[in-house]
Design a protein around this motif. Structure first.
Motif, mmCIF file in Angstrom:
data_model
loop_
_atom_site.group_PDB
_atom_site.id
_atom_site.type_symbol
_atom_site.label_atom_id
_atom_site.label_comp_id
_atom_site.label_asym_id
_atom_site.label_seq_id
_atom_site.Cartn_x
_atom_site.Cartn_y
_atom_site.Cartn_z
ATOM 1 N N LEU A 333 0.823 -1.212 0.000
ATOM 2 C CA LEU A 333 0.000 0.000 0.000
ATOM 3 C C LEU A 333 0.857 1.263 0.000
ATOM 4 O O LEU A 333 0.352 2.354 -0.274
ATOM 5 C CB LEU A 333 -0.931 0.010 1.220
ATOM 6 N N HIS A 334 2.146 1.109 0.312
ATOM 7 C CA HIS A 334 3.055 2.255 0.365
ATOM 8 C C HIS A 334 3.930 2.354 -0.879
ATOM 9 O O HIS A 334 4.804 3.217 -0.938
ATOM 10 C CB HIS A 334 3.951 2.158 1.607
ATOM 11 N N LEU A 335 3.700 1.480 -1.861
ATOM 12 C CA LEU A 335 4.561 1.427 -3.040
ATOM 13 C C LEU A 335 3.862 2.032 -4.253
ATOM 14 O O LEU A 335 2.649 1.916 -4.409
ATOM 15 C CB LEU A 335 4.964 -0.018 -3.339
ATOM 16 N N GLU A 336 4.665 2.641 -5.117
ATOM 17 C CA GLU A 336 4.135 3.293 -6.313
ATOM 18 C C GLU A 336 5.067 3.032 -7.489
ATOM 19 O O GLU A 336 6.291 3.113 -7.359
ATOM 20 C CB GLU A 336 4.016 4.798 -6.074
ATOM 21 N N ALA A 337 4.496 2.706 -8.639
ATOM 22 C CA ALA A 337 5.274 2.506 -9.868
ATOM 23 C C ALA A 337 5.290 3.816 -10.646
ATOM 24 O O ALA A 337 4.267 4.231 -11.188
ATOM 25 C CB ALA A 337 4.672 1.385 -10.709
ATOM 26 N N ARG A 338 6.452 4.470 -10.673
ATOM 27 C CA ARG A 338 6.564 5.744 -11.373
ATOM 28 C C ARG A 338 6.419 5.536 -12.877
ATOM 29 O O ARG A 338 7.059 4.681 -13.461
ATOM 30 C CB ARG A 338 7.920 6.393 -11.071
ATOM 31 N N GLY A 339 5.565 6.342 -13.489
ATOM 32 C CA GLY A 339 5.337 6.236 -14.929
ATOM 33 C C GLY A 339 4.016 5.590 -15.271
ATOM 34 O O GLY A 339 3.520 5.733 -16.385
ATOM 35 N N LEU A 340 3.413 4.887 -14.318
ATOM 36 C CA LEU A 340 2.095 4.279 -14.535
ATOM 37 C C LEU A 340 1.053 5.160 -13.854
ATOM 38 O O LEU A 340 0.509 4.828 -12.799
ATOM 39 C CB LEU A 340 2.068 2.852 -13.979
ATOM 40 N N ASP A 341 0.790 6.301 -14.468
ATOM 41 C CA ASP A 341 -0.082 7.297 -13.846
ATOM 42 C C ASP A 341 -1.538 6.859 -13.778
ATOM 43 O O ASP A 341 -2.304 7.366 -12.961
ATOM 44 C CB ASP A 341 0.016 8.621 -14.618
ATOM 45 N N ASP A 342 -1.933 5.937 -14.657
ATOM 46 C CA ASP A 342 -3.336 5.517 -14.680
ATOM 47 C C ASP A 342 -3.610 4.336 -13.751
ATOM 48 O O ASP A 342 -4.704 3.779 -13.761
ATOM 49 C CB ASP A 342 -3.755 5.155 -16.106
ATOM 50 N N VAL A 343 -2.611 3.960 -12.943
ATOM 51 C CA VAL A 343 -2.793 2.864 -11.986
ATOM 52 C C VAL A 343 -3.154 3.446 -10.627
ATOM 53 O O VAL A 343 -2.366 4.193 -10.041
ATOM 54 C CB VAL A 343 -1.516 2.007 -11.877
ATOM 55 N N PRO A 344 -4.330 3.141 -10.096
ATOM 56 C CA PRO A 344 -4.732 3.709 -8.803
ATOM 57 C C PRO A 344 -3.996 3.056 -7.638
ATOM 58 O O PRO A 344 -3.536 1.916 -7.733
ATOM 59 C CB PRO A 344 -6.232 3.400 -8.748
ATOM 60 N N ILE A 345 -3.890 3.785 -6.541
ATOM 61 C CA ILE A 345 -3.316 3.229 -5.316
ATOM 62 C C ILE A 345 -4.414 2.455 -4.593
ATOM 63 O O ILE A 345 -5.482 3.007 -4.315
ATOM 64 C CB ILE A 345 -2.764 4.340 -4.411
ATOM 65 N N PRO A 346 -4.216 1.175 -4.306
ATOM 66 C CA PRO A 346 -5.279 0.380 -3.667
ATOM 67 C C PRO A 346 -5.586 0.889 -2.264
ATOM 68 O O PRO A 346 -4.725 1.431 -1.575
ATOM 69 C CB PRO A 346 -4.692 -1.035 -3.645
ATOM 70 N N SER A 347 -6.814 0.701 -1.853
ATOM 71 C CA SER A 347 -7.245 1.171 -0.532
ATOM 72 C C SER A 347 -6.958 0.155 0.565
ATOM 73 O O SER A 347 -6.855 0.509 1.739
ATOM 74 C CB SER A 347 -8.744 1.481 -0.553
#
Length: 380
Positions: A333-347
């Motif tokens: 939940l604390h991780l983000e893939a830079r460059g995939l702007d259309d991928v939402p952060i899960p709740s």
């Protein structure tokens, strides 16, 4: 289309234009439009037709590739401007980026070469020297503009830089990239089989699998994007997938997945999950074992592996944690893939399952459900 006519005039055919078009698409995705597209650093077979050894510039098959690069963005030689010039901002003589070249004169080649070597002489400065008061001596202008006396004298009498090529401005480059888009669409519509075949070549083989692939199924196999991301995983990511469940993986991945999560301090969903495994470079980088179909090495950062094994395989996209996270946090939940702007952060994390009740019974049941053969290691 004029671009394809130029290719045919040089003894090439439409599939060769497809090679250039797809190579452009790959580099634009990986490096961006302004960067040098250095083929020396890109040894994938997608670029197998290009030659960058024992040459002073890039070749395609047996011919100079630079006119073909410029043709792809709608630039062609003109009377008086038929010499290909590489801009001084480009530091790679095997650069594939068409915006780093233009048609000019030999004087432009000298100018760009001098600027690449640290010379401060620019087209604007040349114009100022030419338009300077005729009453001023060349020696005075040399001191004013910090240019050698001999160069000032030659510029004033027209012995050098007699024809100056204005570098392409933003609007010209924009027109070039728009032309490239038109060429790509034209090729895709008129030669779909060639485009499809070349895409398969870039994706290595149709047998490439991501960690989420299960034997006997078609998902997560043979469909990968330009950054090596699994397109099936990407679709699931867009739906908010997030699970830490070792039972979701095939048997051959079981020990890799389980060993990884055993080295993570799994806490509550709102807390950081510190990496407890190996590090390198004095503890500044984490090291986790996880083979990848698109990486040469078998180890990755712990955060990248945590993202792959909880949300989906995103290939070479960089994984970042929140600024407030502990060092080497692996909470998905604390991780983000830079460059995939259309991928939402899960709740939330859908499920946390780190062990099997009976691993052998689990995989026997899974094999029966998908109709596949049991792994040899599970045979009684």
């Amino acid at each position: 289309m004029e671009t394809l006519e130029f290719f045919r005039a040089n003894g090439l055919i439409a599939p060769d234009a497809v090679v250039f078009a797809k190579a452009f698409q790959v580099f634009m995705r990986i490096a961006g439009k302004d960067a040098c597209w250095d083929l020396k650093k890109s040894r994938h077979r997608i670029f197998s037709g290009f030659i960058n050894s024992k040459r002073n510039h890039l070749f395609y098959k047996t011919m100079d590739a630079r006119p073909l690069l410029l043709a792809m963005i709608g630039q062609f030689p003109e009377t008086g401007k038929n010499v290909i010039v590489r801009k001084h901002i480009c530091d790679c003589k095997f650069c594939l980026n068409p915006s780093h070249y233009y048609y000019g004169t030999k004087a432009d080649v000298r100018l760009e070469t001098n600027q690449r070597n640290g010379d401060t002489l620019t087209p604007q400065l040349v114009d100022q020297i030419r338009q300077a008061d005729k009453g001023l001596s060349s020696k005075a202008l040399s001191r004013r503009f910090n240019v050698s006396y001999q160069r000032v004298r030659k510029i004033r009498v027209g012995e050098t830089f007699d024809v100056m090529q204005d570098q392409a401005d933003a609007s010209t480059l924009s027109e070039g990239w728009n032309m490239l888009e038109k060429v790509l669409h034209h090729l895709a519509s008129s030669h779909p089989d060639e485009v499809r075949r070349y895409e398969l070549d870039f994706h290595m083989t149709s047998e490439m699998e991501c960690p989420w692939h299960r034997n006997g199924t078609k998902q997560h196999k043979g469909r990968f994007g330009h950054m090596g991301e699994c397109l099936d995983c990407l679709e699931e990511l867009k739906q908010g997938k997030c699970t830490v469940d070792v039972t979701q993986f095939d048997y051959r991945w079981y020990w890799t997945v389980k060993r990884f999560w055993d080295q993570v301090d799994v806490r509550g969903e709102d807390e950081c999950w510190p990496w407890l495994g190996a590090t390198k470079k004095g503890g500044t980088e984490s090291v986790a074992y996880c083979p990848s179909p698109v990486h040469s090495g078998a180890t990755q950062s712990a955060m990248r592996v945590a993202f792959w094994l909880s949300r989906g395989f995103v290939g070479k996209y960089r994984i970042h944690t929140k600024k407030t996270c502990e060092k080497f946090c692996c909470n998905p939940l604390h991780l983000e893939a830079r460059g995939l702007d259309d991928v939402p952060i899960p709740s939330k994390i859908e499920n946390i399952q780190l062990n099997y009740v009976n691993i052998f019974e689990h995989f026997k049941k899974a094999d029966n459900q998908i109709g596949g053969d049991r792994p040899e290691s599970l045979s009684p």
